[in-house]
Design an enzyme around this catalytic site. Structure first.
Site, short mmCIF file in Angstrom:
data_model
loop_
_atom_site.label_atom_id
_atom_site.label_comp_id
_atom_site.label_asym_id
_atom_site.label_seq_id
_atom_site.Cartn_x
_atom_site.Cartn_y
_atom_site.Cartn_z
N LYS A 1 0.84 -1.21 0.00
CA LYS A 1 0.00 0.00 0.00
C LYS A 1 0.87 1.25 0.00
O LYS A 1 0.60 2.21 -0.74
CB LYS A 1 -0.93 0.00 1.23
N GLN B 1 -4.73 -1.35 9.58
CA GLN B 1 -4.70 -2.68 8.97
C GLN B 1 -5.35 -3.71 9.90
O GLN B 1 -5.02 -3.78 11.09
CB GLN B 1 -3.24 -3.07 8.66
N ASP C 1 -11.23 3.18 4.10
CA ASP C 1 -11.65 1.78 4.04
C ASP C 1 -13.18 1.66 3.96
O ASP C 1 -13.70 0.59 3.61
CB ASP C 1 -11.22 1.06 5.32
#
Ligand code: GUN
Length: 297
Positions: A54, A98, A121
Site C-alpha cells: 500500500k 490494517q 476503508d
C-alpha cells in the site's frame, strides 16, 4: 462456450494511471500532496506485505504515505491516541488501520474513532449508513472494485439478477448495497441459505465472497453469467510441499459456462489497492474543498 477472462490487473493499472494524473493536478491546486496514513499493529506477515505494498503504491501514484508501525502489545489508549492525532493532521486525508488487529484490541472501537471523512476503508458505521441510504461517503475498496469491473464489462446493470454469496461487513453487505443502488435485483446468500446451487443458478451476476476454496461449482452457473470471484485461498498444490492460490469458484468448470469471469490471482485482488488510492484522492479533494468532476475516477 468459454468465458471472457476479466483482466483486473490491467483495469487496476489503468485506474492507477488516471489517479496519478489527478493526484498531480490535486498537488498543483492544493499546494500539498494527498496523504494516506497506514497503521500496522504487530507483525502478522501477510499484513506486513499488504502494508508495504500500500505504501509503495501510494508513493507511485504521487501521494504522501505515512506508515505507523506499533508493537503487538500496544494498548488501546495508545492506538486510539494515534488515530486521534491522524484525525487532526491536515496532511492526512485517509487513515487505514490494517486488520486483523491483535486479539486484545477491539476493532469496532478503533474503527469508530477514525474520522468518517478520513475513513478510506469505508468501515465506519457512518459510511456503512451513508452507503445504505445513498449518501456520498466512502465505500469499502474490494466491493467498489468489483462494481467497477462489472460496469466495465456489462455497462448498465439495471434489472439484472445479482447473487452475492457471503455477508461480511467488508465485502458481502456493501457489495449488495452497491448492486441494489445500480437497480439490480439482489439476493444475499450465505452458509445457511437453502438450495444454494439453485439460488446461484438464477444469477446474471455472481459475486463469490465466502472464503471457501472452489466452493461454487461450474454447474451452479447460469450460461452466460458474469462471475466475480473475491476469494483468495491458499491450498496444497499437486507438487509436495507447494501451495497455490484459488478463488471461491471452481474456475475451470465455471469458465466453461460463464460469459465472463475474474481469475485468481489477477482479477479482483489488484483492484483493492487501486480503489484505496482512489478513495484517498477523493478524500483529499473533499477535505481541501476542491471540486472533483463527477465520475472523474
Ligand atoms: N486487511 C485485509 N484487507 C484489508 C483492508 O482492505 N483494509 C484493512 N484496514 N485491513 C485489511
Amino acid at each position: 462456450m468459454t468465458a471472457d477472462v476479466i483482466d483486473g490487473k490491467a483495469f487496476a493499472a489503468g485506474l492507477r494511471a488516471r489517479i496519478a494524473t489527478l493526484a498531480a493536478a490535486f498537488e498543483a491546486q492544493a499546494g500539498r500532496r494527498a496523504g494516506l496514513a497506514v497503521v500496522l499493529v504487530g507483525e502478522d506477515p501477510a499484513s506486513q506485505v499488504y502494508v508495504r505494498s500500500k505504501g509503495k503504491s501510494t508513493v507511485e501514484a504521487g501521494m504522501a504515505s505515512f506508515e505507523h508501525k506499533l508493537p503487538a502489545d500496544t494498548d488501546e489508549a495508545t492506538l486510539l491516541a494515534l488515530v486521534e492525532q491522524l484525525n487532526a493532521d491536515p496532511a492526512v486525508d485517509g487513515i487505514l488501520v490494517q486488520l486483523p488487529l491483535p486479539r486484545h484490541l477491539d476493532e469496532q472501537t478503533v474503527i469508530a474513532t477514525i474520522n468518517p471523512d478520513k475513513d478510506v476503508d469505508g468501515f465506519h458505521v457512518t459510511n456503512a449508513g451513508r452507503l445504505a441510504v445513498g449518501q456520498a461517503g466512502f465505500v469499502p475498496c474490494t466491493p467498489l472494485g468489483c462494481l467497477m469491473l462489472l460496469q466495465d464489462k456489462l455497462g448498465d446493470l439495471a434489472g439484472l439478477d445479482a447473487v452475492v454469496v457471503g455477508r461480511s461487513n467488508i465485502v458481502g453487505k456493501p457489495m449488495a448495497a452497491l448492486l441494489l443502488a445500480q437497480s439490480c435485483t439482489v439476493t444475499i446468500a450465505h452458509s445457511k441459505t437453502k438450495d444454494l446451487p439453485d439460488v446461484v443458478r438464477r444469477a446474471d451476476i455472481v459475486v463469490a465472497a465466502v472464503g471457501r476454496p472452489e466452493m461454487i461449482k461450474g454447474d451452479w452457473i447460469k450460461p452466460g453469467a458474469t462471475v466475480i470471484d473475491v476469494g483468495i485461498n491458499r491450498v496444497p498444490a499437486a507438487q509436495e510441499g507447494k501451495t497455490r492460490l484459488v478463488g471461491d469458484v471452481a474456475y475451470e468448470e465455471a469458465k466453461a459456462v460463464a460469459g465472463a469471469i475474474t481469475p485468481v490471482p489477477g482479477g479482483v485482488g489488484p483492484m483493492t489497492i487501486a480503489v484505496l488510492l482512489r478513495n484517498t484522492l477523493v478524500a483529499a479533494y473533499r477535505n481541501a474543498g476542491i471540486d472533483l468532476a463527477a465520475g472523474a475516477i
